[in-house]
Scaffold this motif. Sequence first.
Motif, mmCIF file in Angstrom:
data_model
loop_
_atom_site.group_PDB
_atom_site.id
_atom_site.type_symbol
_atom_site.label_atom_id
_atom_site.label_comp_id
_atom_site.label_asym_id
_atom_site.label_seq_id
_atom_site.Cartn_x
_atom_site.Cartn_y
_atom_site.Cartn_z
ATOM 1 N N PHE A 211 42.671 45.262 28.825
ATOM 2 C CA PHE A 211 43.644 45.395 27.740
ATOM 3 C C PHE A 211 45.056 45.274 28.296
ATOM 4 C CE2 PHE A 211 40.120 47.658 25.733
ATOM 5 C CZ PHE A 211 40.213 47.233 24.427
ATOM 6 N N GLY A 212 45.995 44.861 27.451
ATOM 7 C CA GLY A 212 47.410 44.839 27.815
ATOM 8 C C GLY A 212 47.753 43.708 28.752
ATOM 9 N N ASP A 213 48.943 43.806 29.359
ATOM 10 C CA ASP A 213 49.368 42.816 30.338
ATOM 11 C C ASP A 213 48.431 42.869 31.534
ATOM 12 O OD1 ASP A 213 51.506 42.101 28.729
ATOM 13 O OD2 ASP A 213 52.910 43.445 29.728
ATOM 14 N N VAL A 214 48.211 41.698 32.153
ATOM 15 C CA VAL A 214 47.196 41.609 33.203
ATOM 16 C C VAL A 214 47.784 40.953 34.449
ATOM 17 C CG1 VAL A 214 44.938 40.657 33.830
ATOM 18 C CG2 VAL A 214 45.380 41.356 31.474
ATOM 19 N N GLU A 215 47.409 41.500 35.595
ATOM 20 C CA GLU A 215 47.690 40.858 36.873
ATOM 21 C C GLU A 215 46.400 40.831 37.672
ATOM 22 O OE1 GLU A 215 50.925 40.791 40.464
ATOM 23 O OE2 GLU A 215 50.642 42.680 39.407
ATOM 24 N N VAL A 216 46.153 39.695 38.307
ATOM 25 C CA VAL A 216 45.006 39.548 39.201
ATOM 26 C C VAL A 216 45.574 39.341 40.597
ATOM 27 C CG1 VAL A 216 43.022 38.122 39.815
ATOM 28 C CG2 VAL A 216 43.549 38.535 37.410
ATOM 29 N N LEU A 217 45.181 40.201 41.532
ATOM 30 C CA LEU A 217 45.597 40.075 42.929
ATOM 31 C C LEU A 217 44.386 39.716 43.766
ATOM 32 C CD1 LEU A 217 47.849 43.242 43.372
ATOM 33 C CD2 LEU A 217 48.602 40.876 43.173
ATOM 34 N N ILE B 296 51.960 38.733 29.360
ATOM 35 C CA ILE B 296 51.874 38.511 30.809
ATOM 36 C C ILE B 296 50.422 38.450 31.268
ATOM 37 C CG2 ILE B 296 52.391 39.489 33.076
ATOM 38 C CD1 ILE B 296 54.827 40.825 31.792
ATOM 39 N N PHE B 297 50.086 37.352 31.929
ATOM 40 C CA PHE B 297 48.817 37.242 32.650
ATOM 41 C C PHE B 297 49.142 36.441 33.898
ATOM 42 C CE2 PHE B 297 44.081 37.474 32.272
ATOM 43 C CZ PHE B 297 43.807 36.989 33.530
ATOM 44 N N PHE B 298 49.231 37.126 35.023
ATOM 45 C CA PHE B 298 49.653 36.478 36.262
ATOM 46 C C PHE B 298 48.592 36.642 37.325
ATOM 47 C CE2 PHE B 298 52.044 35.875 40.187
ATOM 48 C CZ PHE B 298 52.734 34.717 39.884
ATOM 49 N N VAL B 299 48.371 35.574 38.091
ATOM 50 C CA VAL B 299 47.436 35.593 39.210
ATOM 51 C C VAL B 299 48.246 35.407 40.483
ATOM 52 C CG1 VAL B 299 45.412 34.528 40.265
ATOM 53 C CG2 VAL B 299 45.657 34.535 37.770
ATOM 54 N N ASP B 300 48.049 36.284 41.462
ATOM 55 C CA ASP B 300 48.754 36.207 42.735
ATOM 56 C C ASP B 300 47.721 36.254 43.853
ATOM 57 O OD1 ASP B 300 50.760 36.125 44.603
ATOM 58 O OD2 ASP B 300 51.452 38.175 44.273
ATOM 59 N N ASP B 301 47.519 35.100 44.499
ATOM 60 C CA ASP B 301 46.591 35.017 45.626
ATOM 61 C C ASP B 301 47.437 35.175 46.888
ATOM 62 O OD1 ASP B 301 44.776 34.386 47.623
ATOM 63 O OD2 ASP B 301 43.797 32.824 46.437
ATOM 64 N N ILE B 302 47.515 36.390 47.389
ATOM 65 C CA ILE B 302 48.418 36.702 48.492
ATOM 66 C C ILE B 302 47.919 36.101 49.807
ATOM 67 C CG2 ILE B 302 49.435 38.584 49.851
ATOM 68 C CD1 ILE B 302 49.328 40.223 47.183
ATOM 69 N N GLY C 278 37.854 30.755 28.088
ATOM 70 C CA GLY C 278 39.278 30.506 28.278
ATOM 71 C C GLY C 278 39.506 29.422 29.312
ATOM 72 N N PRO C 279 40.771 29.071 29.527
ATOM 73 C CA PRO C 279 41.089 28.021 30.495
ATOM 74 C C PRO C 279 40.843 28.484 31.922
ATOM 75 C CG PRO C 279 43.099 29.080 29.733
ATOM 76 C CD PRO C 279 41.968 29.653 28.918
ATOM 77 N N ALA C 280 40.122 27.689 32.688
ATOM 78 C CA ALA C 280 39.884 28.002 34.097
ATOM 79 C C ALA C 280 41.109 27.541 34.883
ATOM 80 C CB ALA C 280 38.629 27.300 34.592
ATOM 81 N N THR C 281 41.707 28.468 35.635
ATOM 82 C CA THR C 281 42.928 28.177 36.376
ATOM 83 C C THR C 281 42.665 28.334 37.862
ATOM 84 O OG1 THR C 281 44.255 29.006 34.529
ATOM 85 C CG2 THR C 281 45.345 28.836 36.662
ATOM 86 N N SER C 282 42.924 27.273 38.633
ATOM 87 C CA SER C 282 42.749 27.315 40.085
ATOM 88 C C SER C 282 44.012 27.843 40.735
ATOM 89 C CB SER C 282 42.456 25.912 40.629
ATOM 90 O OG SER C 282 41.233 25.439 40.118
ATOM 91 N N VAL C 283 43.825 28.763 41.684
ATOM 92 C CA VAL C 283 44.957 29.345 42.407
ATOM 93 C C VAL C 283 44.597 29.353 43.886
ATOM 94 C CG1 VAL C 283 46.467 31.337 42.655
ATOM 95 C CG2 VAL C 283 45.506 30.792 40.411
ATOM 96 N N GLY C 284 45.456 28.744 44.689
ATOM 97 C CA GLY C 284 45.211 28.662 46.118
ATOM 98 C C GLY C 284 45.811 29.830 46.872
ATOM 99 N N CYS C 285 45.347 30.014 48.083
ATOM 100 C CA CYS C 285 45.848 31.050 48.971
ATOM 101 C C CYS C 285 47.354 30.894 49.130
ATOM 102 C CB CYS C 285 45.158 30.929 50.322
ATOM 103 S SG CYS C 285 45.745 32.097 51.560
ATOM 104 N N GLY C 286 48.077 32.008 49.015
ATOM 105 C CA GLY C 286 49.524 31.985 49.190
ATOM 106 C C GLY C 286 50.297 31.507 47.983
ATOM 107 N N SER C 287 49.629 31.421 46.826
ATOM 108 C CA SER C 287 50.337 30.954 45.628
ATOM 109 C C SER C 287 49.996 31.832 44.430
ATOM 110 C CB SER C 287 49.992 29.486 45.333
ATOM 111 O OG SER C 287 48.625 29.359 45.008
ATOM 112 N N GLY C 288 50.610 31.522 43.306
ATOM 113 C CA GLY C 288 50.379 32.285 42.086
ATOM 114 C C GLY C 288 50.401 31.375 40.881
ATOM 115 N N ALA C 289 50.001 31.916 39.745
ATOM 116 C CA ALA C 289 49.980 31.138 38.498
ATOM 117 C C ALA C 289 50.147 32.069 37.313
ATOM 118 C CB ALA C 289 48.671 30.371 38.370
#
Length: 128
Positions: A92-98, A30-36, A49-60
């Motif tokens: 380390f481990g599963d990652v979430e970016v908020l 798990i590596f999830f990005v949530d731009d609240i 690593g791969p650069a991933t774009s995430v917009g406001c109000g979305s996730g990836a």
Amino acid sequence: MKRRLAIAIGLVCLCLAGWVACGFLPPPSIFFVDDIDGPNVVVTPWSHGPATSVGCGSGAQIDTKSAPRQPWLVTVTSAATGKVLRQDGFVFGDVEVLVRSGGSVFIGSPVASGGPAPLPGFQCPASP
């Protein structure tokens, strides 16, 4: 008999610790990005690593199948300015970016809640 059991358990623990330290365990799933309600961001999950774009109000979800062993250097930059909002080099481990309003960024283990909901009537700014 108890001594042999204790030695066996100790050896198993040392082997497992060595596997983790040497990167023999697979990367986390798990590596999830949530731009609240924050600015549009670009997330680089590990060095080169791969650069991933995430917009406001979305996730990836970021695919970790080809990831190097951990720890990772996770970098979150503003998509508009290229300014580094947060960088953490010991992940380390599963990652979430908020990502939250004002550019505040949390990098860590997945959490049950991203904090309070955006204010009533909040709308993400239009992408340029």
